[in-house]
Design a protein around this motif. Sequence first.
Motif, PDB file in Angstrom:
ATOM      1  N   PHE A 174       2.366  -5.909   4.856  1.00  0.00           N
ATOM      2  CA  PHE A 174       1.624  -4.969   5.699  1.00  0.00           C
ATOM      3  C   PHE A 174       2.343  -3.620   5.711  1.00  0.00           C
ATOM      4  O   PHE A 174       3.469  -3.482   5.232  1.00  0.00           O
ATOM      5  CB  PHE A 174       1.429  -5.551   7.093  1.00  0.00           C
ATOM      6  CG  PHE A 174       2.577  -5.392   8.066  1.00  0.00           C
ATOM      7  CD1 PHE A 174       2.342  -4.943   9.352  1.00  0.00           C
ATOM      8  CD2 PHE A 174       3.888  -5.737   7.716  1.00  0.00           C
ATOM      9  CE1 PHE A 174       3.393  -4.803  10.263  1.00  0.00           C
ATOM     10  CE2 PHE A 174       4.930  -5.612   8.608  1.00  0.00           C
ATOM     11  CZ  PHE A 174       4.686  -5.142   9.890  1.00  0.00           C
ATOM     12  N   THR A 175       1.707  -2.614   6.234  1.00  0.00           N
ATOM     13  CA  THR A 175       2.238  -1.254   6.168  1.00  0.00           C
ATOM     14  C   THR A 175       3.321  -0.987   7.212  1.00  0.00           C
ATOM     15  O   THR A 175       3.861   0.124   7.256  1.00  0.00           O
ATOM     16  CB  THR A 175       1.098  -0.236   6.348  1.00  0.00           C
ATOM     17  OG1 THR A 175       0.313  -0.603   7.496  1.00  0.00           O
ATOM     18  CG2 THR A 175       0.211  -0.184   5.141  1.00  0.00           C
ATOM     19  N   GLY A 176       3.609  -1.975   8.041  1.00  0.00           N
ATOM     20  CA  GLY A 176       4.691  -1.834   9.008  1.00  0.00           C
ATOM     21  C   GLY A 176       4.245  -1.565  10.422  1.00  0.00           C
ATOM     22  O   GLY A 176       5.039  -1.660  11.359  1.00  0.00           O
ATOM     23  N   ASP A 177       2.983  -1.238  10.613  1.00  0.00           N
ATOM     24  CA  ASP A 177       2.454  -0.925  11.944  1.00  0.00           C
ATOM     25  C   ASP A 177       1.486  -2.035  12.361  1.00  0.00           C
ATOM     26  O   ASP A 177       0.447  -2.224  11.722  1.00  0.00           O
ATOM     27  CB  ASP A 177       1.735   0.420  11.914  1.00  0.00           C
ATOM     28  CG  ASP A 177       1.208   0.834  13.280  1.00  0.00           C
ATOM     29  OD1 ASP A 177       1.326   0.045  14.238  1.00  0.00           O
ATOM     30  OD2 ASP A 177       0.671   1.949  13.384  1.00  0.00           O
ATOM     31  N   PRO A 178       1.805  -2.781  13.437  1.00  0.00           N
ATOM     32  CA  PRO A 178       0.897  -3.858  13.880  1.00  0.00           C
ATOM     33  C   PRO A 178      -0.516  -3.367  14.156  1.00  0.00           C
ATOM     34  O   PRO A 178      -1.476  -4.116  13.995  1.00  0.00           O
ATOM     35  CB  PRO A 178       1.566  -4.376  15.159  1.00  0.00           C
ATOM     36  CG  PRO A 178       3.016  -4.027  14.998  1.00  0.00           C
ATOM     37  CD  PRO A 178       3.028  -2.716  14.241  1.00  0.00           C
ATOM     38  N   LEU A 179      -0.656  -2.109  14.558  1.00  0.00           N
ATOM     39  CA  LEU A 179      -1.980  -1.569  14.846  1.00  0.00           C
ATOM     40  C   LEU A 179      -2.806  -1.382  13.573  1.00  0.00           C
ATOM     41  O   LEU A 179      -4.027  -1.216  13.638  1.00  0.00           O
ATOM     42  CB  LEU A 179      -1.857  -0.237  15.592  1.00  0.00           C
ATOM     43  CG  LEU A 179      -1.183  -0.294  16.969  1.00  0.00           C
ATOM     44  CD1 LEU A 179      -1.068   1.106  17.566  1.00  0.00           C
ATOM     45  CD2 LEU A 179      -1.940  -1.226  17.909  1.00  0.00           C
ATOM     46  N   ARG A 180      -2.145  -1.425  12.417  1.00  0.00           N
ATOM     47  CA  ARG A 180      -2.838  -1.265  11.148  1.00  0.00           C
ATOM     48  C   ARG A 180      -2.989  -2.612  10.434  1.00  0.00           C
ATOM     49  O   ARG A 180      -3.432  -2.662   9.283  1.00  0.00           O
ATOM     50  CB  ARG A 180      -2.076  -0.275  10.259  1.00  0.00           C
ATOM     51  CG  ARG A 180      -2.951   0.439   9.223  1.00  0.00           C
ATOM     52  CD  ARG A 180      -2.152   1.436   8.386  1.00  0.00           C
ATOM     53  NE  ARG A 180      -1.860   2.641   9.147  1.00  0.00           N
ATOM     54  CZ  ARG A 180      -0.658   2.986   9.585  1.00  0.00           C
ATOM     55  NH1 ARG A 180       0.381   2.233   9.314  1.00  0.00           N
ATOM     56  NH2 ARG A 180      -0.484   4.080  10.278  1.00  0.00           N
ATOM     57  N   LEU A 181      -2.626  -3.705  11.100  1.00  0.00           N
ATOM     58  CA  LEU A 181      -2.621  -5.010  10.456  1.00  0.00           C
ATOM     59  C   LEU A 181      -4.011  -5.431   9.977  1.00  0.00           C
ATOM     60  O   LEU A 181      -4.174  -5.919   8.850  1.00  0.00           O
ATOM     61  CB  LEU A 181      -2.062  -6.077  11.417  1.00  0.00           C
ATOM     62  CG  LEU A 181      -2.039  -7.515  10.896  1.00  0.00           C
ATOM     63  CD1 LEU A 181      -1.177  -7.640   9.648  1.00  0.00           C
ATOM     64  CD2 LEU A 181      -1.555  -8.458  11.994  1.00  0.00           C
ATOM     65  N   PRO A 232      -0.625  14.030   7.851  1.00  0.00           N
ATOM     66  CA  PRO A 232      -0.454  12.835   8.675  1.00  0.00           C
ATOM     67  C   PRO A 232      -0.187  11.612   7.797  1.00  0.00           C
ATOM     68  O   PRO A 232      -0.506  11.616   6.590  1.00  0.00           O
ATOM     69  CB  PRO A 232      -1.810  12.727   9.392  1.00  0.00           C
ATOM     70  CG  PRO A 232      -2.773  13.294   8.392  1.00  0.00           C
ATOM     71  CD  PRO A 232      -2.032  14.418   7.727  1.00  0.00           C
ATOM     72  N   LEU A 233       0.359  10.555   8.396  1.00  0.00           N
ATOM     73  CA  LEU A 233       0.679   9.349   7.650  1.00  0.00           C
ATOM     74  C   LEU A 233      -0.602   8.676   7.166  1.00  0.00           C
ATOM     75  O   LEU A 233      -1.501   8.369   7.947  1.00  0.00           O
ATOM     76  CB  LEU A 233       1.471   8.381   8.526  1.00  0.00           C
ATOM     77  CG  LEU A 233       1.918   7.079   7.853  1.00  0.00           C
ATOM     78  CD1 LEU A 233       2.839   7.367   6.672  1.00  0.00           C
ATOM     79  CD2 LEU A 233       2.614   6.170   8.863  1.00  0.00           C
ATOM     80  N   ARG A 248       0.855  -1.181   0.000  1.00  0.00           N
ATOM     81  CA  ARG A 248       0.000   0.000   0.000  1.00  0.00           C
ATOM     82  C   ARG A 248       0.895   1.236   0.000  1.00  0.00           C
ATOM     83  O   ARG A 248       1.588   1.495   0.993  1.00  0.00           O
ATOM     84  CB  ARG A 248      -0.915   0.005   1.221  1.00  0.00           C
ATOM     85  CG  ARG A 248      -1.946  -1.112   1.252  1.00  0.00           C
ATOM     86  CD  ARG A 248      -2.725  -1.090   2.574  1.00  0.00           C
ATOM     87  NE  ARG A 248      -3.470   0.152   2.742  1.00  0.00           N
ATOM     88  CZ  ARG A 248      -3.990   0.557   3.906  1.00  0.00           C
ATOM     89  NH1 ARG A 248      -3.804  -0.179   5.013  1.00  0.00           N
ATOM     90  NH2 ARG A 248      -4.657   1.697   3.976  1.00  0.00           N
ATOM     91  N   PRO A 249       0.910   1.987  -1.075  1.00  0.00           N
ATOM     92  CA  PRO A 249       1.787   3.165  -1.131  1.00  0.00           C
ATOM     93  C   PRO A 249       1.381   4.234  -0.118  1.00  0.00           C
ATOM     94  O   PRO A 249       0.205   4.370   0.236  1.00  0.00           O
ATOM     95  CB  PRO A 249       1.600   3.680  -2.554  1.00  0.00           C
ATOM     96  CG  PRO A 249       0.983   2.550  -3.320  1.00  0.00           C
ATOM     97  CD  PRO A 249       0.173   1.783  -2.332  1.00  0.00           C
TER      98      PRO A 249
END
Length: 704
Positions: free
Chosen positions: A335-342, A100-101, A93-94
């Motif tokens: 994944f985008t690198g953040d476990p909270l966004r998994l 904000p991110l 996901r680009p």
Amino acid sequence: MASTLLQDVSPAPPLMISPLEIPLPEPVDFSKQAVEVPGTRRPGQTGHYQNAVWGFKAFPEEGPVYTLPDVFELGLSLEKNGQTSNKPFLGHRPVISAEPLKFASDYVWSTYAEADERRQNVGSALEKYFRDGTLGGGEYQTVGIWSQNRAEWQIVELACHAYGKVSVSLYDTLGKDSVEYIIEHAHLTVIFVTSQHIPLLLAMASKVPMLKLIVSVDELSSEAKRIMGIWSRTANVQVMELSELEQFGKANRLNMARPIGKSLATICYTSGTTSGPKGVLLTHSNLVSSVKSNLRASHFGEKGGIMMSYLPLAHIYERITELCTMALGGQIGFFTGDPLRLLEDASILKPNFFPSVPRVLNRVYQSAMLAGQTPGLKGYLFRTAMDAKLKKLHETGDNTHMLWDRLVFRKIQALLGGNVELVSCGSAPISVDVMDFLKIAFSCDVIEGYGMTENCGTCTRCWPNDPSSSGTVGAPQPCNEIKLVDVPSMNYTSNDKPNPRGEVCLRGNNCFSTYYKDEKNTRETVDEEGWLHTGDVGEIDSAGRLKIIDRIKNIMKLAQGEYVALEKIENVYGLHPLVAQLYVHGESLQDHLVGVIVPDPTQFAILCNSIRGTKIGANDSAELATAARDPAVAQAVLREITHEAKKAALKGFEMIKKIHLTTVPFSTENGLLTPTFKVRRKDCSIYFKEELAALYAQPTSMLK
């Protein structure tokens, strides 16, 4: 006649199904999953157990795949949805906003053909640099990769496979000392990194003079390039972007250096819980054996395998799952690198293959169980649905239900995108209740396996649709044979009734033979006959399935002379929903165990409110920290987790008698976790020295 000749010599059409994906033959006999080979028993150990369907296979002697480049090229050749080399392969996901991110709402894919081109560009550049002496000088032509999971990670390793280089993966969460140790130990002259790691590497350059080239997989800003350029000249290390390296390789294209099976493929460093990392030498043959074995009795989905990649690629478990997906011509979505966004990533990717670990799956289970406690019709329907599906699962092995899947479990399935057909679980124990629930909640294959870095993450695995596999880690893989060896000090023997018990030992082409530059640990782990001693204690049931029941390593003796396995005890208590993290501590001059617990915020808030009559929320960190210092709350937590210990039939001396609560998580940053999220025992004992001493100073009446 001519047309017949032309037809005979024309190229074969591309395959649509990988020849490596081989299902269990029907009918499946779940009562006989492994057999003990006659005549192999010896005093003090069982005979050799082999897979009951395929026996003991000498992978990778069978074609068409012998080395890791063959794995990729098989995936490249397979046809999916009318596409072969142009089918999607690596997705992400680009980022569409930095402040904000924010990430795109869809995955963007590169193809197998593009990956093929890029691996040759990267590989050619590396080959040129090693040939002209810019890089190298060590025993092996090693290439470091220090990054979170992303497409570039795979491109670099595919290049290493194809050009005879040895990849060395560094966990993204490694600290300075471990990075420095691995660079020196593996003689890394080049490392591919994400941009945030570059300053640390430049700062330590004087201590690792062999490091000559840092390749950023991120695009650097003009200002960052200017600063890095000045700094790198001072440090005598070149910094370049991956795109620059690829352009250099494209302009200097070289033929691939095809490896053979015994060629070294990777040095995979284990993150020791009591000592420094050990470098496991894994060959192409080791890894291909594991891939071939894992693709038997597995179904990766009708869509050819769309995999969610979020477990660390530096870990052997994730590496093998991605190689399996590759061998099927499947897709890997990062994944985008953040476990909270998994979960957000999963809902967009809609994977049908979701490799996982207990710490993730336990959270799914705990959240779902809260729904079962809901009063009224909603809670009643959930409990009724769960009971009905569990009954059907245990009686038939079928985990689907036309009504309850649509009415109740569809929402849970939607958490992972709604298309999951295979969930695999490994790296740590998981409870029977959780496994059974996951099977009925996701209505798909939920398969637990057992392995370690030293055997390419492959030893045993549960069979699909086995109605009673939960609680076991399944039958021997086709590439292995296993045996159990007596552990007299712990009263485990191969003659135990009703089932043999002992240390799990295995051998096969997937097993390593050497720790790099470490003869002592090699001799302690691999015996003269090639048996790998795991340090785990297992039991083999009547169906031939393995169950891990104890751990030999990290054993200590209490004051009364009883031996306790601390990791085993942590695994038992860790199954309770209240426990997010746990360190169990014992001392030879003490007659009981104590523990340090980081409670799960949601469960802890519920307990605190019931004990103290408050209304603390799971996000009220200050209030939860205050509650954690309340002795009454600590005693309540201890009472709760003791139920888990009794359910697991721990002996009295194995139970924790006192606990210290902290709301500060163990992490790699504070030095209490390894990069694979295992507890660093020595560091925990030092970090909590005062708290542990205080627990032991409490009067013995507190032990009741």
